[in-house]
Design a protein around this motif. Structure first.
Motif, PDB file in Angstrom:
ATOM      1  N   UNK B   8       0.839  -1.200   0.000  1.00  0.00           N
ATOM      2  CA  UNK B   8       0.000   0.000   0.000  1.00  0.00           C
ATOM      3  C   UNK B   8       0.876   1.252   0.000  1.00  0.00           C
ATOM      4  N   UNK B   9       2.044   1.127   0.619  1.00  0.00           N
ATOM      5  CA  UNK B   9       3.008   2.229   0.558  1.00  0.00           C
ATOM      6  C   UNK B   9       3.379   2.532  -0.906  1.00  0.00           C
ATOM      7  N   UNK B 202      -7.778  -5.537   0.706  1.00  0.00           N
ATOM      8  CA  UNK B 202      -9.146  -5.185   1.070  1.00  0.00           C
ATOM      9  C   UNK B 202      -9.196  -4.112   2.147  1.00  0.00           C
ATOM     10  N   UNK B 203     -10.430  -3.713   2.474  1.00  0.00           N
ATOM     11  CA  UNK B 203     -10.635  -2.617   3.423  1.00  0.00           C
ATOM     12  C   UNK B 203      -9.814  -2.806   4.698  1.00  0.00           C
ATOM     13  N   UNK B 204      -9.750  -4.043   5.207  1.00  0.00           N
ATOM     14  CA  UNK B 204      -8.996  -4.285   6.445  1.00  0.00           C
ATOM     15  C   UNK B 204      -7.507  -3.970   6.255  1.00  0.00           C
ATOM     16  N   UNK B 205      -6.951  -4.307   5.082  1.00  0.00           N
ATOM     17  CA  UNK B 205      -5.538  -3.990   4.807  1.00  0.00           C
ATOM     18  C   UNK B 205      -5.320  -2.478   4.822  1.00  0.00           C
ATOM     19  N   UNK B 206      -6.260  -1.754   4.193  1.00  0.00           N
ATOM     20  CA  UNK B 206      -6.104  -0.293   4.137  1.00  0.00           C
ATOM     21  C   UNK B 206      -6.247   0.320   5.527  1.00  0.00           C
ATOM     22  N   UNK B 210      -3.493   2.626   7.425  1.00  0.00           N
ATOM     23  CA  UNK B 210      -3.752   3.980   7.931  1.00  0.00           C
ATOM     24  C   UNK B 210      -3.547   4.079   9.443  1.00  0.00           C
ATOM     25  N   UNK B 211      -3.726   2.955  10.136  1.00  0.00           N
ATOM     26  CA  UNK B 211      -3.458   2.957  11.576  1.00  0.00           C
ATOM     27  C   UNK B 211      -1.982   3.299  11.818  1.00  0.00           C
ATOM     28  N   UNK B 212      -1.105   2.774  10.949  1.00  0.00           N
ATOM     29  CA  UNK B 212       0.332   3.016  11.088  1.00  0.00           C
ATOM     30  C   UNK B 212       0.766   4.345  10.487  1.00  0.00           C
ATOM     31  N   UNK B 213      -0.037   4.881   9.574  1.00  0.00           N
ATOM     32  CA  UNK B 213       0.356   6.050   8.792  1.00  0.00           C
ATOM     33  C   UNK B 213       0.272   7.338   9.610  1.00  0.00           C
ATOM     34  N   UNK B 214       1.388   8.049   9.711  1.00  0.00           N
ATOM     35  CA  UNK B 214       1.398   9.269  10.516  1.00  0.00           C
ATOM     36  C   UNK B 214       0.605  10.402   9.876  1.00  0.00           C
ATOM     37  N   UNK B 215       0.338  10.279   8.594  1.00  0.00           N
ATOM     38  CA  UNK B 215      -0.440  11.313   7.907  1.00  0.00           C
ATOM     39  C   UNK B 215      -1.955  11.090   8.054  1.00  0.00           C
ATOM     40  N   UNK B 216      -2.338  10.068   8.802  1.00  0.00           N
ATOM     41  CA  UNK B 216      -3.761   9.776   8.973  1.00  0.00           C
ATOM     42  C   UNK B 216      -4.158   9.883  10.435  1.00  0.00           C
ATOM     43  N   UNK B 230     -12.951 -11.825  10.385  1.00  0.00           N
ATOM     44  CA  UNK B 230     -11.889 -11.911  11.387  1.00  0.00           C
ATOM     45  C   UNK B 230     -10.834 -10.843  11.128  1.00  0.00           C
ATOM     46  N   UNK B 231     -10.486 -10.695   9.847  1.00  0.00           N
ATOM     47  CA  UNK B 231      -9.461  -9.719   9.468  1.00  0.00           C
ATOM     48  C   UNK B 231      -9.954  -8.289   9.716  1.00  0.00           C
ATOM     49  N   UNK B 232     -11.221  -8.056   9.412  1.00  0.00           N
ATOM     50  CA  UNK B 232     -11.764  -6.719   9.666  1.00  0.00           C
ATOM     51  C   UNK B 232     -11.760  -6.423  11.160  1.00  0.00           C
TER      52      UNK B 232
END
Lengths: 239, 474
Positions: B8-9, B202-206, B210-216, B230-232
């Motif tokens: 995603x990066x 998928x949405x869970x990956x994104x 974003x949880x890790x992304x400092x710009x979010x 489960x992943x979500x």
């Protein structure tokens, strides 16, 4: 809170599940599973005839409850196949014959395994605890007050796993009818700890046995604080 | 295989992009995406691929991915499904990191399409390539000047480039519609992923990214449905543990779980109820209406923690005070009295009129002396009975409106207490004032209901986490 179960008990549950020919387990099978988890289930034995019914009744003590045991008859009360508060041999004998007759009339093709004999448990506040396995999210636990509260008002709370003790407590307090459990108008506080334990064990059962699709403990009688609860009727449905 | 976040990066922050199906015709997706990348000053390399052209929109065109001299971080495939498998082979040869597949006509078109989709995903997996889409309209990372999309939403003027809201949507059309309106209102949405069919990422990956992304700072999700619950759940747990707010709109009721159910529990735990349960259990803020999605994100981007739920209500109209106060109470918040000292101070700064109370009606005198308004607000900020303020402006317009906006911004800069503004006048009559508030990040709404509902999202989020933290300390 943590939950474990001994290997022999786990194997016994697995055997009940594997040996069932129907997807809907009978009340006797369902309750056997619950008792292996140390859930508060009254004793339950199957009588094949009047004599056995009377003998079991004498052993556990009157009054007793008789219910049909048949995989095909799941709505036992609707079929006239539940007789409660039977006080002596005569009433037990009559109830046995009446139940068998009603069962045959209700469904002539039903396989009748006998009649279950259980103690007539003291009435308490009715609750329901259940589980439905969602295809996307896995086990979904349900809690609510029983009777009209669940049927008419649909006052229930739901949770998915993982479910810790904090989340279970929130789940119980979330329903609108919670004051009825917390000592409404001078009533004694009900045994919330007993409810927590039931929910926790149903969550555990759902997690351990993916073959189980649905569980309904309905009703469960809850007594005053410290006095526990009693699972009056139970149904486990397999995938 | 690449891990999802790394892929995603490359999707949202690539150094080099290849556009397969590039065109000189800007009315075609393959033309428009290049036009947007150029117009918005993408800082990396753009490689158009089109065997029939020498040059595309002033850039050298390549006949195949494998002809490109350097590495390719992101390949955008805007081509018919028939030639897609061959192009995917090229991506594998070229060792492309991530591909974005616009091509429609896959799983959403039935069994045959689903089969092709599976083959493509398998080919990608075997070669360590991750896929955004298919059926995506592209991605945006506004802060990095990446506009790899052909959505008309990119026509929006003055898209903010310092936003902290990230947005994932399965439906590109709905996403594009609401994001353009939000951008136009200076809402700082930096990342936008149209995730399409989610055959791979998928949405869970994104969400995890974003949880890790400092710009979010806030994650917005428009969700139609997912397969891996489960992943979500895990991604929502990660967001919760990082205390990063997720606002979600769940669309519709899918066919999943609609099979006949035999128990009470089954009939009471339908698909939509289960989604609602998951959101509530993991502290996700639910958007009940589409407007809620960014309304609540704006609020949570302002602050995600508030001390309590005691709201100070200030308005230029007595009627408006009542509307705001009613809505606060309805949504479970309080509109308490000021402290005795606060009341005394309010009396002192506003000697001749009005009643020194909460809700506070400044009356129309604000137009003749805006200082009264500012001084009054300061009393609310200083009062310990008040945790946040809702300011409702009615027919305030023109230069006085700008002055009031300036004052609100100045006051907000010196306090931790959120100040929400509901401004009901026509946009054109107070445009400058409104723009100033938006640019300063003051949550601004066109009516009291939306303002209070959004403020309530902060209260909900704070209460959820306060309760969790209390439990941890027991």
């Amino acid at each position: 809170m943590s939950n474990t179960i001994s290997v022999p008990r786990k194997n016994t549950i697995q055997d009940i599940i594997n040996s069932s020919e129907n997807t809907i387990l009978t009340e006797v099978e369902s309750k056997k599973i619950l008792s292996l988890l140390d859930l508060p289930v009254p004793s339950i034995e199957i009588a094949k005839n009047e004599e056995e019914a009377i003998k079991i009744s004498k052993n556990i003590g009157f009054p007793v409850v008789l219910k049909i045991v048949s995989p095909e008859i799941t709505h036992k009360s609707d079929a006239g196949c539940v007789k409660v508060n039977l006080k002596d041999e005569y009433e037990v004998s009559e109830a046995f014959l009446q139940i068998m007759l009603n069962a045959k009339n209700y469904n002539p093709n039903a396989q009748l395994q006998g009649v279950s004999v259980q103690p007539n448990v003291e009435k308490g506040t009715e609750i329901i605890v259940g589980m439905n396995r969602d295809e996307v999210f896995g086990p979904v636990l349900l809690f609510g007050l029983g009777g009209i509260f669940v049927e008419v008002v649909k006052d229930v709370s739901l949770r998915v796993l993982p479910l810790d003790s904090y989340e279970i407590e929130k789940m119980i307090k979330e329903i609108k009818g919670y004051p009825l459990l917390a000592g409404y108008r001078g009533e004694k506080v009900k045994d919330i700890e007993a409810i927590k334990e039931i929910i926790e064990k149903i969550a555990f059962l759902s997690e351990e046995f993916p073959e189980i699709k649905e569980i309904d403990l309905n009703p469960v009688f809850v007594y005053d604080e410290g006095k526990g609860a009693s699972v009056v009727d139970a149904r486990i449905i397999l995938d | 295989m690449n891990n999802s976040s790394e892929s995603i990066q490359y999707l949202l922050n690539p150094s080099t992009i290849a556009i397969v199906g590039a065109s000189n015709n800007v009315s075609k997706p393959g033309g428009r995406i290049i036009a947007y990348l150029k117009e918005k000053n993408f800082e990396g390399e753009i490689y158009p691929i089109n065997p029939k052209e020498e040059e595309i929109q002033g850039l050298k065109s390549y006949s195949s991915l494998t002809d490109i001299p350097g590495t390719v971080d992101l390949a955008c495939l805007l081509i018919p499904s028939k030639i897609l498998p061959g192009i995917m082979e090229d991506c594998a040869t070229k060792k492309v990191k991530t591909v974005l597949i616009n091509t429609a006509g896959f799983a959403e078109m039935g069994a045959e399409g689903e089969k092709v989709q599976k083959e493509i995903v398998q080919l990608a997996r075997d070669n360590g390539i991750r896929i955004c889409g298919p059926n995506t309209i592209g991605v945006v990372n506004a802060n990095k000047k990446l506009f790899a999309s052909f959505s008309m939403a990119l026509e929006t003027k003055n898209i903010p480039t310092d936003g902290k809201i990230s947005f994932v949507t399965q439906s590109g059309a709905i996403g594009g519609g609401i994001i353009s309106k939000a951008w136009e209102n200076s809402v700082g949405i930096n990342n936008w992923v149209s995730s399409g069919n989610e055959a791979d990422l998928n949405t869970a990956d994104y969400i995890n990214y974003f949880v890790e992304d400092e710009q979010s700072d806030v994650i917005c999700v428009f969700l139609e449905g997912i397969n891996d619950g489960e992943k979500l759940k895990n991604s929502l747990q990660a967001a919760r543990d990082a205390k990063k707010p997720v606002v979600m709109y769940k669309n519709g009721r899918t066919a999943v779980g609609q099979k006949s159910v035999k128990s009470h529990t089954g009939s009471l735990a339908g698909n939509h109820e289960v989604y609602k349960t998951v959101l509530k259990q993991f502290g996700v803020i639910e958007a009940n209406e589409l407007d809620d999605l960014f309304d609540k994100a704006i609020a949570l981007a302002d602050t995600n923690s508030i001390k309590g739920k005691n709201i100070g209500v200030v308005s230029t109209s007595g009627g408006a005070c009542t509307i705001v106060a009613d809505k606060c109470i309805e949504l479970g918040m309080e509109v308490p009295d000021l402290t005795p000292e606060g009341k005394q101070k309010l009396k002192e700064v506003l000697p001749d009129f009005g009643t020194p109370q909460n809700p506070f009606d400044t009356t129309a005198m604000i137009t003749s002396n805006p200082d009264y308004f500012t001084n009054g607000l300061q009393v609310f900020i200083d009062d310990e009975n008040i945790d946040a303020m809702v300011i409702m402006l009615t027919t305030l317009a023109g230069s006085i409106a700008e002055r009031v906006a300036d004052d609100i911004i100045k006051l907000r800069q010196k306090t931790n207490k959120p100040m929400f503004v509901a401004w009901t006048i026509a946009e054109s009559l107070a445009k400058e004032g409104m723009d100033k508030l938006r640019k300063a990040g003051i949550p601004l709404y066109p009516n009291a209901e939306r303002a209070v509902r959004s403020l309530q999202a902060i209260v909900e989020f704070s209460e959820y986490h306060a309760e969790k933290e209390k439990l941890m300390n027991v």
